[in-house]
Design an enzyme around this catalytic site. Sequence first.
Site, PDB file in Angstrom:
ATOM      1  N   SER A  43    -105.734 -62.176  22.011  1.00 55.24           N
ATOM      2  CA  SER A  43    -107.040 -61.587  22.274  1.00 55.24           C
ATOM      3  C   SER A  43    -107.558 -61.008  20.978  1.00 55.24           C
ATOM      4  O   SER A  43    -106.898 -60.170  20.363  1.00 55.24           O
ATOM      5  CB  SER A  43    -106.940 -60.492  23.337  1.00 55.24           C
ATOM      6  OG  SER A  43    -108.210 -59.897  23.503  1.00 55.24           O
ATOM      7  N   SER A  47    -111.965 -55.215  32.386  1.00 59.85           N
ATOM      8  CA  SER A  47    -110.741 -55.768  32.983  1.00 59.85           C
ATOM      9  C   SER A  47    -111.056 -56.954  33.893  1.00 59.85           C
ATOM     10  O   SER A  47    -110.394 -57.990  33.815  1.00 59.85           O
ATOM     11  CB  SER A  47    -109.950 -54.693  33.721  1.00 59.85           C
ATOM     12  OG  SER A  47    -110.696 -54.126  34.763  1.00 59.85           O
ATOM     13  N   GLU A  85    -104.747 -57.324  39.432  1.00 59.93           N
ATOM     14  CA  GLU A  85    -104.909 -55.954  38.913  1.00 59.93           C
ATOM     15  C   GLU A  85    -104.171 -54.940  39.786  1.00 59.93           C
ATOM     16  O   GLU A  85    -103.532 -54.014  39.281  1.00 59.93           O
ATOM     17  CB  GLU A  85    -106.403 -55.611  38.798  1.00 59.93           C
ATOM     18  CG  GLU A  85    -106.640 -54.319  38.045  1.00 59.93           C
ATOM     19  CD  GLU A  85    -108.004 -54.217  37.371  1.00 59.93           C
ATOM     20  OE1 GLU A  85    -108.659 -55.253  37.151  1.00 59.93           O
ATOM     21  OE2 GLU A  85    -108.399 -53.087  37.055  1.00 59.93           O
ATOM     22  N   ASP A 133    -115.610 -55.224  41.060  1.00 60.82           N
ATOM     23  CA  ASP A 133    -115.752 -55.728  39.693  1.00 60.82           C
ATOM     24  C   ASP A 133    -115.542 -57.236  39.643  1.00 60.82           C
ATOM     25  O   ASP A 133    -116.295 -57.969  38.996  1.00 60.82           O
ATOM     26  CB  ASP A 133    -114.728 -55.051  38.764  1.00 60.82           C
ATOM     27  CG  ASP A 133    -114.908 -53.551  38.731  1.00 60.82           C
ATOM     28  OD1 ASP A 133    -115.924 -53.059  39.276  1.00 60.82           O
ATOM     29  OD2 ASP A 133    -114.035 -52.866  38.169  1.00 60.82           O
TER      30      ASP A 133
HETATM   31  P1  ADP Z   1    -112.885 -51.204  32.365  1.00 59.67           P
HETATM   32  O1  ADP Z   1    -112.554 -52.355  33.249  1.00 59.67           O
HETATM   33  O2  ADP Z   1    -113.842 -50.259  33.014  1.00 59.67           O
HETATM   34  O3  ADP Z   1    -113.365 -51.626  31.014  1.00 59.67           O
HETATM   35  P2  ADP Z   1    -110.080 -50.709  32.707  1.00 59.67           P
HETATM   36  O4  ADP Z   1    -109.226 -49.553  32.375  1.00 59.67           O
HETATM   37  O5  ADP Z   1    -110.139 -51.168  34.103  1.00 59.67           O
HETATM   38  O6  ADP Z   1    -111.535 -50.379  32.134  1.00 59.67           O
HETATM   39  O7  ADP Z   1    -109.625 -51.955  31.839  1.00 59.67           O
HETATM   40  C1  ADP Z   1    -109.477 -51.852  30.432  1.00 59.67           C
HETATM   41  C2  ADP Z   1    -108.207 -52.532  30.019  1.00 59.67           C
HETATM   42  O8  ADP Z   1    -108.311 -53.957  30.232  1.00 59.67           O
HETATM   43  C3  ADP Z   1    -107.926 -52.399  28.536  1.00 59.67           C
HETATM   44  O9  ADP Z   1    -107.220 -51.216  28.265  1.00 59.67           O
HETATM   45  C4  ADP Z   1    -107.084 -53.645  28.250  1.00 59.67           C
HETATM   46  O10 ADP Z   1    -105.739 -53.441  28.618  1.00 59.67           O
HETATM   47  C5  ADP Z   1    -107.655 -54.668  29.193  1.00 59.67           C
HETATM   48  N1  ADP Z   1    -108.657 -55.515  28.539  1.00 59.67           N
HETATM   49  C6  ADP Z   1    -109.941 -55.661  28.881  1.00 59.67           C
HETATM   50  N2  ADP Z   1    -110.572 -56.563  28.083  1.00 59.67           N
HETATM   51  C7  ADP Z   1    -109.662 -56.989  27.199  1.00 59.67           C
HETATM   52  C8  ADP Z   1    -109.676 -57.918  26.102  1.00 59.67           C
HETATM   53  N3  ADP Z   1    -110.775 -58.569  25.759  1.00 59.67           N
HETATM   54  N4  ADP Z   1    -108.519 -58.087  25.412  1.00 59.67           N
HETATM   55  C9  ADP Z   1    -107.406 -57.440  25.746  1.00 59.67           C
HETATM   56  N5  ADP Z   1    -107.336 -56.561  26.756  1.00 59.67           N
HETATM   57  C10 ADP Z   1    -108.430 -56.320  27.480  1.00 59.67           C
HETATM   58 MG    MG Z   2    -111.584 -52.203  35.111  1.00 59.97          MG
END
Ligand code: ADP
Ligand code: MG
Length: 384
Positions: A67, A127, A159, A171
């Site tokens: 990523s 996420s 999730e 979501d």
């Molecule tokens: P939100 O969904 O509101 O942004 P969450 O806590 O549910 O917050 O999800 C965030 C987590 O999802 C990050 O800490 C990471 O672990 C993972 N994540 C999201 N997008 C990516 C990405 N593009 N690359 C790697 N991890 C990601």
């Molecule tokens: Mg999330």
Amino acid sequence: MSRTDDLQQRFQAFAGRPGRVAFAPGRINLIGEHTDYSGGFVLPASLALGTWTVAAARDDRKVRVLSEGQHETEVFALDIAPAAATKRWSDYVAGVAWALQQAGCKLRGADLLIASDVPMGSGLSSSAALEVSVAHALLAVAGASLSPLQIARVCQRAENEFVGARCGIMDQFAATHGESGRALMLDCADYSWKSAQLPAKHCWVVANTMVRHALAHGEYNVRRAESEELTAYMHRRIPQRTRLAELSIAETKELMSGLPATLASRLRHIVGENRRVHEAYAALDSGNVALLGQLLFASHGSLRTDYEVSCRELDILVDIAGAVPGVLGARMIGGGFGGCTLTLIEAQHVETLLAQLRLNYVQSTGREPATYICEFGGAGGMLA
Ligand code: ADP
Ligand code: MG
């Protein structure tokens, strides 16, 4: 160069062969906060921001995933189980692979390259954008397919059961069912939904408090437990009702009279917020933006006073917005105790709002709020 071509080129450098490109959007929930886990209503819209996954099949049963922004390439076996979760970001990817196979999909090993412009942990659902784009990519590589609802449920399961986060379906649903420029009113109990056009001459502005108070996680679980307690109480007192979202005003009053003050307030929020989702949908449908704005302010008041999930920084951002000309409404979004607010404003005043938010928030808290003007997009899927 188009975004897809650019990604293809970077994938070639990563995997040495061309790949397929999947995309899934982030989302903004206009109203309906803390209503999903008791089977209520929400009103999200999918964003133009999103997550891309480029994928090509491998000959073994491994998934190798990079990523962009995370530096490390992760490798896991396709036949992984939740017990092997690592508490790293790649759990979201491994979780999707696991949940797809649990749903009966025959997957192939794959190389995956992920790129995203959804800020993480800002309430825009990075996420679910990640999960849904990975699901599309893994399915495409395996020559398999699932319906949008099946994909949403698989990703929610990933999730919930693999990553270990108790999220509702909203979501993932927005990422699989989003319609460009429209908001979805989703019934979280049976996944029925309908959509309404977003106002054309108004902007939705997200402002980040840049704080996340330590009690956020614990209090979220307390609210979930309280809502379960309220549902059990409702079943005992009004057996014909199956969920809190269905309670009439008279029934709510009757139930509240038998509850301790805190639980009574929690119930008032849940019932009121579900009602506001219906009203907001009707306001969108009839183009009544003034009413929509009032509902946002009312939602914030209820989250602050009755549900008690706001905090000083969120209240400051909502108050600043409320004093700016052209603002119709504002509220906190997400679980609370930090995170972001959402403001609805006439488009011609948006620069004033951004300037006022910055100036006054820095003055009150010493922090600079990150801001984002929402651009809306459609559902996730394969781009190439
Ligand atoms: P939100 O969904 O509101 O942004 P969450 O806590 O549910 O917050 O999800 C965030 C987590 O999802 C990050 O800490 C990471 O672990 C993972 N994540 C999201 N997008 C990516 C990405 N593009 N690359 C790697 N991890 C990601
Ligand atoms: Mg999330």
